[in-house]
Design a protein around this motif. Structure first.
Motif, short mmCIF file in Angstrom:
data_model
loop_
_atom_site.label_atom_id
_atom_site.label_comp_id
_atom_site.label_asym_id
_atom_site.label_seq_id
_atom_site.Cartn_x
_atom_site.Cartn_y
_atom_site.Cartn_z
N ASP A 46 8.37 2.29 26.99
CA ASP A 46 8.95 3.78 27.20
C ASP A 46 9.63 4.43 26.25
OD1 ASP A 46 7.74 3.99 29.79
OD2 ASP A 46 9.11 3.06 30.72
N VAL A 47 10.56 3.70 25.29
CA VAL A 47 11.10 4.20 24.33
C VAL A 47 10.13 4.89 23.34
CG1 VAL A 47 12.64 3.67 22.26
CG2 VAL A 47 13.18 2.59 24.61
N ARG A 48 8.99 4.19 22.97
CA ARG A 48 8.07 4.68 22.14
C ARG A 48 7.59 6.04 22.64
NH1 ARG A 48 6.24 -0.73 21.93
NH2 ARG A 48 6.63 -1.76 20.02
N TYR A 49 6.99 6.02 23.92
CA TYR A 49 6.43 7.17 24.45
C TYR A 49 7.52 8.47 24.57
CZ TYR A 49 4.07 10.29 27.88
OH TYR A 49 3.70 11.18 28.58
N TYR A 50 8.31 8.22 25.06
CA TYR A 50 9.54 9.29 25.13
C TYR A 50 9.94 9.68 24.11
CZ TYR A 50 8.60 8.47 30.19
OH TYR A 50 7.86 8.49 31.41
N GLY A 51 10.15 8.88 22.92
CA GLY A 51 10.49 9.22 21.61
C GLY A 51 9.70 10.17 20.87
N LYS A 52 8.41 9.74 21.19
CA LYS A 52 7.22 10.60 20.51
C LYS A 52 7.09 12.15 21.38
CE LYS A 52 2.36 10.81 19.72
NZ LYS A 52 2.15 12.25 19.98
N TRP A 53 7.47 12.00 22.59
CA TRP A 53 7.58 13.34 23.23
C TRP A 53 8.78 13.92 22.79
CZ3 TRP A 53 11.54 15.68 26.12
CH2 TRP A 53 11.34 16.92 26.55
N MET A 54 9.57 13.62 22.34
CA MET A 54 10.95 13.96 21.83
C MET A 54 10.58 14.74 20.44
SD MET A 54 14.21 12.13 23.07
CE MET A 54 15.29 12.66 21.95
N ARG A 55 10.04 13.92 19.71
CA ARG A 55 9.61 14.49 18.37
C ARG A 55 8.68 15.42 18.32
NH1 ARG A 55 6.17 15.75 14.48
NH2 ARG A 55 4.77 15.21 15.86
N ASP A 56 7.62 15.39 19.08
CA ASP A 56 6.57 16.49 19.36
C ASP A 56 7.46 17.88 19.94
OD1 ASP A 56 4.87 14.80 18.66
OD2 ASP A 56 3.94 14.25 20.59
N GLU A 57 8.28 17.65 20.82
CA GLU A 57 8.77 18.77 21.24
C GLU A 57 9.69 19.29 20.42
OE1 GLU A 57 9.50 21.57 24.45
OE2 GLU A 57 8.16 19.82 24.20
N ALA A 58 10.46 18.63 19.54
CA ALA A 58 11.36 19.20 18.31
C ALA A 58 10.62 19.95 17.31
CB ALA A 58 11.75 18.05 17.72
N SER A 92 7.87 21.57 18.04
CA SER A 92 7.38 22.91 18.32
C SER A 92 8.40 23.84 18.61
CB SER A 92 6.94 22.57 20.02
OG SER A 92 8.06 22.35 20.96
N ARG A 93 10.06 23.26 18.46
CA ARG A 93 11.04 24.08 18.30
C ARG A 93 11.80 24.49 17.20
NH1 ARG A 93 14.50 21.73 23.79
NH2 ARG A 93 12.55 21.59 25.06
N ILE A 94 11.61 23.59 16.26
CA ILE A 94 12.12 23.82 14.90
C ILE A 94 11.21 23.34 14.00
CG2 ILE A 94 14.66 23.43 15.73
CD1 ILE A 94 14.38 20.70 14.60
N GLY A 95 10.10 23.29 14.26
CA GLY A 95 9.28 22.82 13.22
C GLY A 95 8.69 23.70 11.98
N HIS A 96 9.25 25.15 12.35
CA HIS A 96 8.97 26.19 11.28
C HIS A 96 9.70 26.10 10.21
CE1 HIS A 96 12.10 27.69 14.10
NE2 HIS A 96 12.51 28.41 13.26
N LEU A 97 11.00 25.27 10.51
CA LEU A 97 12.04 25.08 9.29
C LEU A 97 11.64 23.98 8.47
CD1 LEU A 97 15.20 25.25 11.77
CD2 LEU A 97 14.29 27.08 9.98
N GLU A 129 6.77 12.24 10.39
CA GLU A 129 6.48 11.02 10.79
C GLU A 129 7.07 9.69 9.81
OE1 GLU A 129 5.29 9.88 13.75
OE2 GLU A 129 4.68 11.59 14.38
N GLN A 130 7.44 10.45 8.58
CA GLN A 130 7.91 9.58 7.52
C GLN A 130 9.39 9.12 7.63
OE1 GLN A 130 6.90 12.93 7.25
NE2 GLN A 130 4.78 12.77 6.65
N ALA A 131 9.65 8.17 6.51
CA ALA A 131 10.91 7.43 6.73
C ALA A 131 11.97 8.56 6.81
CB ALA A 131 11.11 6.73 5.27
N GLY A 132 13.09 8.28 7.68
CA GLY A 132 14.16 8.90 7.75
C GLY A 132 14.26 9.89 8.91
N GLY A 133 13.09 10.17 9.61
CA GLY A 133 13.02 11.09 10.84
C GLY A 133 13.42 10.26 12.23
N PHE A 134 13.39 11.05 13.14
CA PHE A 134 13.79 10.72 14.46
C PHE A 134 12.56 9.58 14.82
CE2 PHE A 134 13.07 10.91 18.97
CZ PHE A 134 14.27 10.36 19.61
N ALA A 135 11.37 10.00 14.43
CA ALA A 135 10.16 9.48 14.92
C ALA A 135 10.48 7.94 14.35
CB ALA A 135 8.92 9.96 14.33
N GLU A 136 10.55 7.81 12.94
CA GLU A 136 10.98 6.21 12.52
C GLU A 136 12.09 5.59 13.05
OE1 GLU A 136 11.66 4.55 8.19
OE2 GLU A 136 13.05 5.67 8.98
N SER A 137 13.06 6.39 13.72
CA SER A 137 14.23 5.54 14.21
C SER A 137 13.78 5.03 15.66
CB SER A 137 15.13 6.69 14.54
OG SER A 137 16.05 6.98 13.03
#
Length: 931
Positions: free
Chosen positions: A187-199, A201-206, A480-488
């Motif tokens: 569940d941590v993997r799944y909802y963590g991925k949801w958070m990364r995808d949602e982030a 969509s919100r700030i990816g333009h930066l 998805e690379q080193a240092g991001g929330f997805a890796e954490s």
């Protein structure tokens, strides 16, 4: 009262090897759940707990009536420990159950609960839980408590449960089921991925992709920035980029670097990326003394840079971009649009809490970084804010999905109240997602360095400090690379998947002086005097954890920052700079803590205390009878031991556990401890007698030499020997109700430490009798000159006293003499074709220094060949390394000390390899030493 195994014997080499190996384990290791400082290896904790609970065979004479029978049984228990400490067996139920059964056998089926009142990163409670024990951990610091809860309290509560996320529920049953915390991890993997995808969509333009000439676009891994100030030269005024180095990659083959483009007409600096078969990078612009302007070449003082930072006139410039290529890193020049987009980020509610300007290890306040928000760029702040807010949104999703999955939706008890339904489960997953946000902050600050040797990043806390970083790396927070929330979250889930078995444990936020209610076996790792400012450092994480998890764990995050008033460290800044008050606070606090341990300790079992503090001080008044009126003591050890002794404990055993990084010489730091010293303590009997100073000195001289010889035979690092000697020395001192000075006053622990260290030095000096005459001359010369030159006349007088000559020493091959000057040859100057079998005048000095030379240049196997051929001079060569290290330590020759420390650390492996070589040794190598 039965003696426990830890009070008699341990398979120390096997434990130490497992500890060293564990330091290189990353994937799935519980330490990767979240950073905490100065963790003890799990292998050491597991072994210490097991050996503290299991009876030594000598305590069971009815079952083991002879020494041979006791040794056989001890070896059987050692074999369990050898398997128990292997990392791969940390989740092996067969091995763990065998250990659990031994514990039950020695505890009549009723083992005690285990308490660690300074639980920190939770290693001791976790290993107690693995061994089937009721585990309790407490700490004043809420970040430490949260980590420990995440390791030992939450996983067993939801052990064996399948994940609740809709994707996993659609799948067929998992082969083998969802053991332990596997469901939580999924569940941590799944909802963590949801958070990364949602982030995204919100700030990816930066975080836009970068254009690669001729290749389209590439995902950015990191943006490399330099801080800037205006050149103070009135005739210049150019923007001055502050870079410690312009190197980007030093990997073999094709180095990369930033090429500054200086235009002196416009007084401006741009950047390009250079590469070739050889690194032609320019030196950086800033160092320890200040900076140099690239335009006018005028130097700028460090104080000017600090002043510009405090005046908020320090800015940043993009120097290069690191992008994802086809199985490689792409290094690209800065693009104006990339810099513009990064500058457009506006954080909404950044942490305005203040940094403590005088905190231990804090350097950045001097440069104007006074608030926690100042440690991050605006884009980093916005990213962390976004992820922290998404934890709450994810929690709502988790709760609804948990109800759909069949968890009790009517159970409204929160996790903090002991709930087990859908509400508490959602809180639990939110805790791990919040830890992922906090963990990612460590790699998403403006204090993150780019590691040129590995094309990757150093995290903020590569050391336990907040030090200034001039050129820094900003990672892609939505990538998805080193240092991001997805890796954490991936790391979090991987470490969580290996947890969950064992009894339910309890982690409590509590002062150590009030920890525990009932009877416990206590094992703990108390704070190290003034080494680490845990509370001030952990505020870096706390501000993000409180934002993400404040509503989930309101009691734990009730304060604006972590509590500090009762924290047990000797921090002068908490007492208006008064070091004496800080020391008193630490001493009184430890005394209270050990007094509490004395009251709650189950006396059937020993207390074990880890300590890894190293602080040597010369003291001119350690007692009126101390020879030369000078000895060495340690404030950190003194205050810890005062607390133990004054609380009624006696030391009954001491074990140096190898808890730091490996054995290769180039990785050694002569000032860094390699071991924790584990003190085994029992309550001192009320009938313990008093002793005189003279009796203490007599007993130290009688008992310490044998104890020190055993430590050396175990190849304890020279850097640790002085600390390890404290154990057997204090075992003598603490067995008495008091030791009386000649004037009738009770002896202080400080004086006792001075006598212990003095005895240690005497023992090492006496070992010189093992050395041949040439080596004794070299040792005496080294004490005065190290490897530097001295007068020939002085050298000859010293040689004559030992019935040798300088010419003979030159012929022996390790002394240089010319024009009235003499010096010892450094290891790298010794002849490369030397071998013991061809040396007609073989000396211990040569064996030691050729071993150092060969170990550094050719490795352990080549050194093993030297060691095997050295015959009877092999063991004295190790003793000489100890002696030379002690001389360097006393004289503060840090650089000279490192090779000797490294040689002893590598000795077990060299000896093992030497044992595999042919045992045929030329007779010339086994001759008796010259007298």
């Amino acid at each position: 009262m039965k003696k426990k195994l830890i009070e008699v014997s341990l398979p120390l080499d096997d434990i130490n090897k497992a500890c060293v190996k564990e330091k290189s384990i990353r994937h799935g290791h519980p330490s990767t759940l979240h950073l905490w400082w100065a963790r003890r290896p799990l292998a050491a904790c597991r072994a210490v707990l097991f050996a503290s609970l299991v009876d030594d065979p000598s305590s069971c004479p009815d079952r083991f009536p002879t020494e041979d029978a006791q040794e056989r049984e001890r070896e059987r228990l050692f074999d369990i420990i050898r398997r128990l400490v292997i990392w791969e067996n940390s989740t092996n139920e067969t091995v763990l159950n065998e250990a659990r059964q031994e514990i039950l056998k020695s505890c009549d089926g009723n083992p005690p609960p285990v308490l660690d009142p300074f639980c920190g990163g939770g290693s001791i409670p976790l290993e107690a839980q693995r061994l089937g024990l009721e585990a309790h951990g407490s700490d004043l610091n809420p970040v430490a408590v949260l980590i420990t809860k995440a390791l030992v309290e939450i996983p067993p509560r939801f052990a064996g449960m399948p994940p609740v996320n809709p994707e996993s529920r659609k799948q067929f049953a998992r082969p083998g089921g969802w053991r332990g915390a596997m469901g939580l991890a999924e569940d941590v993997r799944y909802y963590g991925k949801w958070m990364r995808d949602e982030a995204e969509s919100r700030i990816g333009h930066l975080y836009p992709k970068v254009k690669v000439p001729g290749q389209g676009e590439a995902t950015v891994i990191a943006w490399l920035w330099a801080r800037t100030v205006r050149c103070p030269n009135p005739a210049c005024g150019a923007e001055l980029p502050l870079a410690r180095s312009f190197s980007l990659s030093t990997k073999a083959g094709r180095p990369k670097w930033v090429e500054p483009l200086v235009n002196r007409d416009t007084k401006s600096v741009g950047f390009a990326v250079g590469s070739s078969s050889e690194n032609s990078a320019r030196p950086g612009t800033v160092g320890r003394r200040g900076a140099v302007c690239l335009v006018c070449r005028e130097p700028t003082s460090l104080e000017y840079l600090r002043g510009e930072g405090r005046a908020k006139r320090m800015n940043t410039r993009l120097m290069a971009i690191v992008a994802e290529g086809e199985r490689t890193r792409l290094y690209l020049p800065p693009a104006p649009e990339q810099e513009e987009i990064a500058g457009s980020a506006v954080p909404v509610n950044p942490p305005e809490t203040m940094l403590e300007p005088q905190a231990l290890g804090f350097r950045v306040p001097a440069y104007g970084m006074t608030r926690h928000r100042d440690l991050f760029t605006n884009r980093q702040l916005l990213a962390l804010e976004t992820y922290a807010a998404l934890v709450a949104e994810a929690r709502e999703r988790i709760q609804q999905d948990a109800i759909r999955a069949g968890l009790d939706g009517s159970d409204s008890d929160r996790l903090e109240a002991g709930g087990r339904g859908a509400t508490a489960y959602a809180d639990a997953i939110a805790v791990y997602l919040g830890l992922g946000v906090s963990k990612s902050a460590d790699k998403n600050s403006s204090l993150v360095r780019w590691m040129t040797s590995r094309d990757s990043i150093f995290n903020t806390f590569a050391r336990q400090t907040l030090s200034m970083v001039w050129d820094f790396a900003e990672v892609n927070a939505v990538g998805e690379q080193a240092g991001g929330f997805a890796e954490s979250t991936r790391w979090t889930a991987e470490s969580l998947a290996n947890l969950g078995n064992g009894r339910v444990a309890i982690a409590t936020q509590c002062d150590a002086a009030n920890a525990g209610s009932g009877r416990f076996m206590v094992s703990t790792d108390p704070p190290y005097y003034d080494n680490i400012g845990y509370a001030d450092l952990s505020d870096f994480f706390y501000v993000w954890l409180r934002t993400a998890l404040g509503p989930v764990l309101p009691q734990l995050f009730s304060t604006l920052l972590t509590p500090k008033e009762r924290e047990l460290i000797a921090a002068p800044h908490r007492f208006a700079g008064d070091r004496g008050q800080a020391e008193m606070h630490f001493e009184l606090g430890l005394r209270e803590a050990f007094g509490r341990i004395r009251r709650i300790q189950d006396v059937t079992f020993p207390v074990t205390v880890y300590y890894a503090f190293k602080q040597a001080e010369e003291d001119a008044d350690l007692g009126d009878e101390t020879p030369n009126s000078q000895a060495v003591a340690s404030t950190g050890w003194e205050t810890m031991l005062e607390g133990l002794v004054d609380s009624g404990f006696a030391v009954t055993g001491t074990w140096p556990m190898r808890t730091e990084w490996g054995t290769r010489m180039r990785s050694q730091d002569a000032n860094a401890l390699a071991s924790s010293i584990v003190l085994v303590c029992r309550p001192r009997p009320d009938t313990a007698p008093a002793a005189s100073r003279r009796e203490l000195e007599r007993l130290l001289k009688a008992e310490l030499p044998d104890a020190l010889r055993k430590l050396q035979q175990g190849s304890i690092a020279p850097v640790d020997l002085q600390q390890a000697a404290i154990g057997p020395g204090m075992a003598v001192f603490s067995r008495f109700s008091k030791v009386v000075e000649t004037n009738g006053a009770p002896m202080s622990v400080r004086t006792a430490l001075g006598l212990i260290n003095q005895t240690l030095d005497e023992v090492l000096s006496e070992q010189e009798s093992e050395f041949d005459r040439d080596s004794r001359w070299a040792l005496a010369w080294f004490q005065s000159h190290a490897m530097e030159e001295g007068a020939y006349g002085v050298a000859q007088v010293l040689a004559t006293a030992k019935d040798i000559s300088v010419e003979g020493l030159v012929q022996a091959g390790f002394v240089y003499s010319k024009a009235g000057r003499v010096r010892l040859l450094r290891p790298d100057e010794l002849p490369a074709d030397w071998h013991p079998s061809r040396d007609s005048r073989l000396t211990v000095w040569e064996v030691t220094h050729h071993l150092i030379r060969v170990l550094e240049k050719e490795g352990e196997m080549a050194a093993a060949g030297i060691l095997q051929a050295a015959g009877a001079r092999a063991e004295p060569a190790r003793d000489l390394a100890y002696r030379l290290y002690s001389i360097c330590e006393r004289k503060k020759w840090s650089k000279e000390a490192q090779p000797y420390n490294g040689l002893v650390l590598a000795w077990p492996e060299i000896s093992r390899l030497a044992g595999k070589l042919s045992t045929t040794t030329p007779s010339s190598q086994t001759q008796l030493f010259e007298n």
